[in-house]
Design a protein around this motif. Sequence first.
Motif, PDB file in Angstrom:
ATOM      1  N   LEU A 197      45.277  41.523  30.659  1.00 39.68           N
ATOM      2  CA  LEU A 197      44.771  42.638  29.892  1.00 39.68           C
ATOM      3  C   LEU A 197      44.017  42.160  28.670  1.00 39.68           C
ATOM      4  O   LEU A 197      44.294  41.077  28.118  1.00 39.68           O
ATOM      5  CB  LEU A 197      45.916  43.552  29.443  1.00 39.68           C
ATOM      6  CG  LEU A 197      46.842  44.088  30.549  1.00 39.68           C
ATOM      7  CD1 LEU A 197      47.896  44.996  29.949  1.00 39.68           C
ATOM      8  CD2 LEU A 197      46.052  44.799  31.630  1.00 39.68           C
ATOM      9  N   GLY A 198      43.061  42.951  28.240  1.00 41.36           N
ATOM     10  CA  GLY A 198      42.291  42.638  27.035  1.00 41.36           C
ATOM     11  C   GLY A 198      41.351  43.797  26.726  1.00 41.36           C
ATOM     12  O   GLY A 198      41.255  44.772  27.473  1.00 41.36           O
ATOM     13  N   PRO A 199      40.629  43.666  25.647  1.00 41.41           N
ATOM     14  CA  PRO A 199      39.641  44.715  25.315  1.00 41.41           C
ATOM     15  C   PRO A 199      38.483  44.674  26.314  1.00 41.41           C
ATOM     16  O   PRO A 199      38.168  43.636  26.889  1.00 41.41           O
ATOM     17  CB  PRO A 199      39.202  44.341  23.911  1.00 41.41           C
ATOM     18  CG  PRO A 199      39.414  42.885  23.828  1.00 41.41           C
ATOM     19  CD  PRO A 199      40.620  42.589  24.655  1.00 41.41           C
ATOM     20  N   SER A 200      37.884  45.810  26.517  1.00 42.49           N
ATOM     21  CA  SER A 200      36.759  45.876  27.452  1.00 42.49           C
ATOM     22  C   SER A 200      35.600  45.061  26.917  1.00 42.49           C
ATOM     23  O   SER A 200      35.356  45.006  25.707  1.00 42.49           O
ATOM     24  CB  SER A 200      36.342  47.319  27.662  1.00 42.49           C
ATOM     25  OG  SER A 200      35.166  47.396  28.443  1.00 42.49           O
ATOM     26  N   GLY A 201      34.891  44.422  27.796  1.00 41.21           N
ATOM     27  CA  GLY A 201      33.760  43.612  27.390  1.00 41.21           C
ATOM     28  C   GLY A 201      32.528  44.419  27.069  1.00 41.21           C
ATOM     29  O   GLY A 201      31.524  43.873  26.646  1.00 41.21           O
ATOM     30  N   ALA A 234      37.340  35.933  25.330  1.00 38.65           N
ATOM     31  CA  ALA A 234      37.153  37.379  25.274  1.00 38.65           C
ATOM     32  C   ALA A 234      35.860  37.798  25.942  1.00 38.65           C
ATOM     33  O   ALA A 234      35.764  38.891  26.508  1.00 38.65           O
ATOM     34  CB  ALA A 234      37.182  37.847  23.812  1.00 38.65           C
ATOM     35  N   GLY A 235      34.862  36.940  25.937  1.00 35.78           N
ATOM     36  CA  GLY A 235      33.576  37.309  26.501  1.00 35.78           C
ATOM     37  C   GLY A 235      33.550  37.442  28.007  1.00 35.78           C
ATOM     38  O   GLY A 235      32.636  38.056  28.553  1.00 35.78           O
ATOM     39  N   VAL A 236      34.548  36.855  28.710  1.00 37.21           N
ATOM     40  CA  VAL A 236      34.536  36.918  30.172  1.00 37.21           C
ATOM     41  C   VAL A 236      35.188  38.191  30.694  1.00 37.21           C
ATOM     42  O   VAL A 236      35.141  38.469  31.892  1.00 37.21           O
ATOM     43  CB  VAL A 236      35.251  35.694  30.781  1.00 37.21           C
ATOM     44  CG1 VAL A 236      34.612  34.405  30.297  1.00 37.21           C
ATOM     45  CG2 VAL A 236      36.741  35.709  30.452  1.00 37.21           C
ATOM     46  N   LEU A 237      35.786  38.972  29.786  1.00 37.17           N
ATOM     47  CA  LEU A 237      36.452  40.200  30.208  1.00 37.17           C
ATOM     48  C   LEU A 237      35.436  41.328  30.321  1.00 37.17           C
ATOM     49  O   LEU A 237      34.825  41.727  29.326  1.00 37.17           O
ATOM     50  CB  LEU A 237      37.544  40.585  29.217  1.00 37.17           C
ATOM     51  CG  LEU A 237      38.652  39.552  28.996  1.00 37.17           C
ATOM     52  CD1 LEU A 237      39.651  40.049  27.968  1.00 37.17           C
ATOM     53  CD2 LEU A 237      39.349  39.235  30.298  1.00 37.17           C
ATOM     54  N   THR A 238      35.231  41.805  31.515  1.00 34.03           N
ATOM     55  CA  THR A 238      34.287  42.898  31.758  1.00 34.03           C
ATOM     56  C   THR A 238      34.981  44.250  31.870  1.00 34.03           C
ATOM     57  O   THR A 238      34.295  45.270  31.958  1.00 34.03           O
ATOM     58  CB  THR A 238      33.504  42.630  33.050  1.00 34.03           C
ATOM     59  OG1 THR A 238      34.428  42.526  34.138  1.00 34.03           O
ATOM     60  CG2 THR A 238      32.701  41.337  32.931  1.00 34.03           C
ATOM     61  N   GLN A 239      36.295  44.233  31.913  1.00 33.11           N
ATOM     62  CA  GLN A 239      37.064  45.468  32.006  1.00 33.11           C
ATOM     63  C   GLN A 239      38.425  45.238  31.368  1.00 33.11           C
ATOM     64  O   GLN A 239      38.827  44.095  31.134  1.00 33.11           O
ATOM     65  CB  GLN A 239      37.213  45.916  33.459  1.00 33.11           C
ATOM     66  CG  GLN A 239      37.781  44.853  34.368  1.00 33.11           C
ATOM     67  CD  GLN A 239      37.685  45.255  35.841  1.00 33.11           C
ATOM     68  OE1 GLN A 239      37.020  46.231  36.174  1.00 33.11           O
ATOM     69  NE2 GLN A 239      38.349  44.507  36.696  1.00 33.11           N
ATOM     70  N   PRO A 240      39.165  46.304  31.063  1.00 28.54           N
ATOM     71  CA  PRO A 240      40.443  46.129  30.352  1.00 28.54           C
ATOM     72  C   PRO A 240      41.503  45.392  31.144  1.00 28.54           C
ATOM     73  O   PRO A 240      42.429  44.830  30.550  1.00 28.54           O
ATOM     74  CB  PRO A 240      40.878  47.568  30.058  1.00 28.54           C
ATOM     75  CG  PRO A 240      39.639  48.372  30.126  1.00 28.54           C
ATOM     76  CD  PRO A 240      38.777  47.715  31.161  1.00 28.54           C
ATOM     77  N   SER A 241      41.398  45.363  32.461  1.00 28.29           N
ATOM     78  CA  SER A 241      42.438  44.727  33.286  1.00 28.29           C
ATOM     79  C   SER A 241      41.781  43.932  34.394  1.00 28.29           C
ATOM     80  O   SER A 241      40.912  44.447  35.118  1.00 28.29           O
ATOM     81  CB  SER A 241      43.368  45.789  33.868  1.00 28.29           C
ATOM     82  OG  SER A 241      44.306  45.212  34.739  1.00 28.29           O
ATOM     83  N   HIS A 242      42.228  42.669  34.544  1.00 32.29           N
ATOM     84  CA  HIS A 242      41.699  41.794  35.583  1.00 32.29           C
ATOM     85  C   HIS A 242      42.851  41.239  36.413  1.00 32.29           C
ATOM     86  O   HIS A 242      43.887  40.843  35.858  1.00 32.29           O
ATOM     87  CB  HIS A 242      40.927  40.619  34.960  1.00 32.29           C
ATOM     88  CG  HIS A 242      39.612  40.999  34.383  1.00 32.29           C
ATOM     89  ND1 HIS A 242      38.432  40.914  35.081  1.00 32.29           N
ATOM     90  CD2 HIS A 242      39.286  41.500  33.157  1.00 32.29           C
ATOM     91  CE1 HIS A 242      37.439  41.323  34.316  1.00 32.29           C
ATOM     92  NE2 HIS A 242      37.933  41.687  33.142  1.00 32.29           N
TER      93      HIS A 242
END
Length: 487
Positions: free
Chosen positions: A482-486, A451-459
């Motif tokens: 997709l994931g929660p914003s970092g 989860a920590g590598v996600l800097t935005q909701p969509s990569h």
Amino acid sequence: MTQRIPLQNLTTEAAVEHHSPSSNDSRHQPSNNNPSNNKPPKLGHIYVREIGGFFQRIRRCSNWLLMALYFVLPWINWGDRPLIWFDLSAQEFHIFAATFYPQDFILLTWILVLCAFGLFLITVAAGRVWCGYSCPQSVWTFLFIWFEHRLEGPRHRRIRRDNAPRTFDTFLRKTAKHTAWLLIALATGIAFVGYFTPIRALVVDFVSLNAHPWALFWIGFFTVFTYLNAGWLRHQVCLHMCPYSRFQSAMFDANTLIVSYDAARGESRRNHHQKGVEAPSVGDCIDCELCVQVCPTGIDIRDGLQYECIGCAACIDACDSVMARINKPLGLVRYTTERALEGKETRFWRPQLIAYAVALLSMVVLLVGFLNTRVPIYVDVARDRQTLFENTVDGRIINYYNVTLRNQAGQSHRYALSAEGLPGLHLQGMDTIEVGANETRSLRLALTAEAGVLTQPSHPVELRFTSLEEPSITSVSETRFLGPSGE
């Protein structure tokens, strides 16, 4: 010449045979005294006379070869499947060793464009030789005419029978002719459906009356279609339904090789010269009208080039046979160009022809290049729409994907799966999958990332599928993680 084709209808009425109970055989024969009395109404039945000769042998060989290919190809197998099989239910199109799929329809576009430029090139160079020697309408029409000659007799006998009261002999001959036409049409319909359904099973089901209703419908449709087109409509299809006869004049020029009558040599015609005219002014044409009688579209080539002419050269063989009998040089009607008839030199290579040749060559190169670089694998990746993402207790994010993987090669392959695009991106579950030749597999994949590598909701991420047997067979599909914003 190019202006005369679309603007004038020069169909010779003397060639058109219109039969009615009140007509007699004399109205179908040329009159030496008054040619104007020899004009039956237009749009009647054309009684085509059979003729032999050099060009007709070429045409017949071409016709029989094309028909043999059409009827035989569905019966030939390639391994455990037909050599040519358009399997609509499985959305697979088998042509020799290759198998194509709906996503390969760009190939169909290229092939159609290639055929169009090929037809244009042939037309600029040699007129309507495609129509006379290879067009399916002409091929089947000439086949029907061939049976008509054998079962009803030569042209003059058919005219006499149609103008006379009906007899039992006439009834038998016409019944035999139409029976033969219907059998040919039925075989044509079965062969056509045989390209979409294995023909061996189709014939068994058809004979045993167990064929699928859709198969019966299309067999019946093409039976009726062939019977009407080749048996009844014939030249009307070429004159009124085929657009090629209308736009061909845009491609003709003075250097195009066409069927032409040498008026300078043939005129004035022997049957029409007045008494007292000196012999040197009499041309070689004896006005026998044999060239008209053998024409499948009923035109008189002596009236000049007309859009109805399909370039079958029947009039050339007919005229040559007459010239040989009267000891005159052959070629009064021949393949030639307008410039040659005017005593000028014919130029084969000209800008229009070169342009079509370059376009055709370019399309061939592009098609061959595409086929050589075509990767025999198809991958479709779609995100699972039920769950955007999941959080795990150890702080990771999971995304799910539905993947359709199709092996388009002729042998089975094992594919290695990998994912790229995020640090620590991991493929959960299987990392290899085996797919048989020309088979399709569906699978559900799960990708996980911290989860920590996600800097935005969509990569953006990439899924890679690589054949272990042939690493050059690789497909890369881009999707989103997709994931929660970092933040």
